[in-house]
Design a protein around this motif. Structure first.
Motif, PDB file in Angstrom:
ATOM      1  N   GLY A 196       0.746  -0.961  -0.156  1.00 24.81           N
ATOM      2  CA  GLY A 196      -0.093  -0.148  -0.652  1.00 24.81           C
ATOM      3  C   GLY A 196       0.981   0.935  -0.010  1.00 24.81           C
ATOM      4  O   GLY A 196       0.947   2.509  -1.150  1.00 24.81           O
ATOM      5  N   ASN A 197       1.543   0.940   0.683  1.00 24.43           N
ATOM      6  CA  ASN A 197       2.668   2.429   1.065  1.00 24.43           C
ATOM      7  C   ASN A 197       3.692   2.829  -0.593  1.00 24.43           C
ATOM      8  O   ASN A 197       3.701   3.587  -0.675  1.00 24.43           O
ATOM      9  N   GLN A 198       3.753   1.637  -1.259  1.00 28.57           N
ATOM     10  CA  GLN A 198       4.894   1.752  -2.317  1.00 28.57           C
ATOM     11  C   GLN A 198       3.706   2.060  -3.448  1.00 28.57           C
ATOM     12  O   GLN A 198       4.513   2.991  -4.385  1.00 28.57           O
ATOM     13  N   LEU A 199       2.684   2.068  -3.142  1.00 29.00           N
ATOM     14  CA  LEU A 199       1.486   2.172  -4.340  1.00 29.00           C
ATOM     15  C   LEU A 199       1.413   3.634  -3.972  1.00 29.00           C
ATOM     16  O   LEU A 199       1.495   4.307  -4.670  1.00 29.00           O
ATOM     17  N   ALA A 200       1.073   4.657  -3.567  1.00 27.12           N
ATOM     18  CA  ALA A 200       1.155   5.201  -2.837  1.00 27.12           C
ATOM     19  C   ALA A 200       1.972   6.627  -3.590  1.00 27.12           C
ATOM     20  O   ALA A 200       2.181   7.425  -4.283  1.00 27.12           O
ATOM     21  N   GLN A 201       3.345   6.021  -3.556  1.00 26.78           N
ATOM     22  CA  GLN A 201       5.085   6.685  -3.646  1.00 26.78           C
ATOM     23  C   GLN A 201       4.998   6.359  -5.108  1.00 26.78           C
ATOM     24  O   GLN A 201       5.058   7.255  -6.047  1.00 26.78           O
ATOM     25  N   ASP A 202       4.175   5.117  -5.848  1.00 25.45           N
ATOM     26  CA  ASP A 202       4.252   5.326  -7.485  1.00 25.45           C
ATOM     27  C   ASP A 202       3.676   6.152  -7.624  1.00 25.45           C
ATOM     28  O   ASP A 202       3.921   6.524  -8.726  1.00 25.45           O
ATOM     29  N   VAL A 203       2.161   5.665  -7.959  1.00 24.58           N
ATOM     30  CA  VAL A 203       1.527   6.990  -7.940  1.00 24.58           C
ATOM     31  C   VAL A 203       1.889   8.489  -8.077  1.00 24.58           C
ATOM     32  O   VAL A 203       1.689   9.670  -8.806  1.00 24.58           O
ATOM     33  N   VAL A 204       2.124   8.803  -7.167  1.00 22.26           N
ATOM     34  CA  VAL A 204       3.802  10.099  -7.361  1.00 22.26           C
ATOM     35  C   VAL A 204       4.546  10.346  -8.153  1.00 22.26           C
ATOM     36  O   VAL A 204       4.465  11.445  -8.742  1.00 22.26           O
ATOM     37  N   GLU A 205       4.999   8.987  -8.259  1.00 20.82           N
ATOM     38  CA  GLU A 205       6.332   9.459  -9.687  1.00 20.82           C
ATOM     39  C   GLU A 205       5.975   8.834 -10.857  1.00 20.82           C
ATOM     40  O   GLU A 205       6.753   9.593 -11.822  1.00 20.82           O
ATOM     41  N   VAL A 206       4.393   8.762 -10.858  1.00 23.18           N
ATOM     42  CA  VAL A 206       4.033   8.734 -12.503  1.00 23.18           C
ATOM     43  C   VAL A 206       2.910   9.897 -12.817  1.00 23.18           C
ATOM     44  O   VAL A 206       3.251  10.270 -13.542  1.00 23.18           O
ATOM     45  N   GLY A 207       3.639  11.096 -12.202  1.00 20.50           N
ATOM     46  CA  GLY A 207       2.871  12.370 -12.154  1.00 20.50           C
ATOM     47  C   GLY A 207       1.518  12.851 -11.635  1.00 20.50           C
ATOM     48  O   GLY A 207       0.884  13.807 -12.386  1.00 20.50           O
ATOM     49  N   LEU A 208       0.456  12.154 -10.616  1.00 22.63           N
ATOM     50  CA  LEU A 208      -0.686  11.813 -10.479  1.00 22.63           C
ATOM     51  C   LEU A 208      -0.737  12.540  -9.524  1.00 22.63           C
ATOM     52  O   LEU A 208      -2.037  13.023  -9.583  1.00 22.63           O
ATOM     53  N   PHE A 209      -0.246  12.176  -8.558  1.00 22.39           N
ATOM     54  CA  PHE A 209      -0.271  13.321  -7.080  1.00 22.39           C
ATOM     55  C   PHE A 209       1.063  13.886  -6.859  1.00 22.39           C
ATOM     56  O   PHE A 209       2.101  13.615  -7.408  1.00 22.39           O
ATOM     57  N   PRO A 210       0.665  15.080  -6.502  1.00 22.99           N
ATOM     58  CA  PRO A 210       2.185  15.760  -6.097  1.00 22.99           C
ATOM     59  C   PRO A 210       3.088  15.160  -4.859  1.00 22.99           C
ATOM     60  O   PRO A 210       4.280  15.373  -4.032  1.00 22.99           O
ATOM     61  N   SER A 211       2.699  14.614  -4.098  1.00 21.67           N
ATOM     62  CA  SER A 211       3.042  14.814  -3.175  1.00 21.67           C
ATOM     63  C   SER A 211       2.223  12.799  -2.859  1.00 21.67           C
ATOM     64  O   SER A 211       1.081  12.464  -2.413  1.00 21.67           O
ATOM     65  N   VAL A 212       3.228  11.772  -1.938  1.00 24.81           N
ATOM     66  CA  VAL A 212       2.631  10.837  -1.173  1.00 24.81           C
ATOM     67  C   VAL A 212       1.024  11.238  -0.196  1.00 24.81           C
ATOM     68  O   VAL A 212       0.386  10.979   0.123  1.00 24.81           O
ATOM     69  N   GLU A 213       1.367  12.620   0.381  1.00 22.78           N
ATOM     70  CA  GLU A 213       0.308  13.008   1.761  1.00 22.78           C
ATOM     71  C   GLU A 213      -1.071  12.877   0.623  1.00 22.78           C
ATOM     72  O   GLU A 213      -2.174  12.545   1.125  1.00 22.78           O
ATOM     73  N   ASP A 214      -1.024  13.957  -0.366  1.00 18.30           N
ATOM     74  CA  ASP A 214      -1.840  13.878  -1.431  1.00 18.30           C
ATOM     75  C   ASP A 214      -2.552  12.544  -1.750  1.00 18.30           C
ATOM     76  O   ASP A 214      -4.404  13.113  -1.651  1.00 18.30           O
ATOM     77  N   ALA A 215      -1.666  11.645  -2.028  1.00 15.17           N
ATOM     78  CA  ALA A 215      -2.179  10.232  -3.092  1.00 15.17           C
ATOM     79  C   ALA A 215      -3.082   9.836  -1.801  1.00 15.17           C
ATOM     80  O   ALA A 215      -4.424   9.424  -1.779  1.00 15.17           O
ATOM     81  N   ILE A 216      -2.710   9.613  -0.701  1.00 19.55           N
ATOM     82  CA  ILE A 216      -3.402   8.969   0.746  1.00 19.55           C
ATOM     83  C   ILE A 216      -4.472  10.348   0.948  1.00 19.55           C
ATOM     84  O   ILE A 216      -5.902   9.651   1.017  1.00 19.55           O
ATOM     85  N   GLY A 217      -4.209  11.444   0.959  1.00 18.36           N
ATOM     86  CA  GLY A 217      -5.681  11.824   1.484  1.00 18.36           C
ATOM     87  C   GLY A 217      -6.541  11.878   0.484  1.00 18.36           C
ATOM     88  O   GLY A 217      -7.756  12.146   0.238  1.00 18.36           O
ATOM     89  N   ALA A 218      -5.850  11.555  -0.828  1.00 20.04           N
ATOM     90  CA  ALA A 218      -7.568  11.442  -1.780  1.00 20.04           C
ATOM     91  C   ALA A 218      -8.068   9.783  -1.840  1.00 20.04           C
ATOM     92  O   ALA A 218      -9.214  10.222  -1.581  1.00 20.04           O
TER      93      ALA A 218
END
Length: 262
Positions: A196-218
């Motif tokens: 789960g943590n890796q997913l949050a980092q990965d979606v940031v790396e592909v440009g979908l979210f500005p930060s891990v915190e934003d991804a988790i917040g979504a």
């Protein structure tokens, strides 16, 4: 009334070396079941099994022969097999426009083929005339990804949707053929495990979210319960579906996602 007491039951949990699988193995053991963890991670799997007073067998869920050997070993060690939890899975993040065929094939192999082989060998062991032969319960682990359109996980979502369909067809076949085996699946929400943590980092790396915190917040923002899932949330659902409390439930998908997929 039904009971969550699994005393006397024998269970195999795939992908049980860590994360959700380890939590599921622990919950089944706490409910009274004898448990064997099946995983390709031998050192970690054995260490987890030792902590839980469980057994361990090396199992590559994508390999037919590995399944045959693992089921034989579990039945030999425990004296039967009543519960199979097909939890082993992989998630590889990627945009559809950048889709890597090798990544999709890996997810298909582990998530779909691996689960299908798990159901196959559970049926062969548990059905009348099988080496266990007393019926039982199969719980497949799908994902909330099968029910929502979250960006970056198209391949994973497709494979977990396949787990859902596989579950329902398998349940119908088991009923029609008198196997005495119930087949259900769980749709876990996002849990902050290693995957789960890796997913949050990965979606940031592909440009979908500005930060891990934003991804988790979504994710939390899409979840009526207002939080991420916990391992125990998913593990308790597996215990329920494996128990006599769920004796008239088969071919079902149980969302354990805080309402995210509704």
């Amino acid at each position: 009334m039904g009971s969550y007491d699994l005393s006397g039951r024998k269970a195999l949990v795939t992908g049980g070396a860590q994360g959700l699988g380890a939590g599921m193995a622990e919950a089944l053991a706490q409910a009274g079941a004898s448990v064997v963890i099946g995983d390709v991670q031998e050192d970690l799997g054995r260490a987890t099994a030792d902590k839980l007073d469980a057994g361990f067998v090396r199992l590559d869920v994508t390999d037919e022969r590995s399944w045959e050997q693992a089921v034989d070993a579990v039945i030999g060690e425990l004296g039967g097999l009543d519960i199979v939890v097909n939890n082993a899975g992989v998630e590889i993040t990627g945009l559809v426009a950048d889709l890597d065929p090798a990544d999709v094939r890996k997810m298909l192999d582990v998530n779909v083929l691996g689960t299908a082989l798990g159901v196959k060998h559970a049926f062969r062991a548990m059905r009348p005339g099988g080496p266990a032969g007393a019926g039982g319960a199969v719980v497949n682990i799908a994902s909330v990804a099968a029910t929502i359109a979250f960006p970056g996980i198209a391949g994973y979502s497709a494979t977990k949707s396949a787990v859902d369909r596989l579950t329902r067809v398998a349940a119908m076949e088991a009923g029609k053929l008198g196997y005495g085996v119930r087949v259900n699946c769980v749709y876990p929400g996002l849990v902050p495990t290693q995957m789960g943590n890796q997913l949050a980092q990965d979606v940031v790396e592909v440009g979908l979210f500005p930060s891990v915190e934003d991804a988790i917040g979504a994710v939390v923002g899409q979840t009526p319960a207002g939080r991420l899932g916990e391992v125990a949330d998913m593990a308790d659902a597996v215990v329920f579906l494996a128990s006599d409390a769920a004796r008239f439930i088969t071919g079902a998908g149980l969302p354990v996602d805080g309402g995210m997929g509704m």
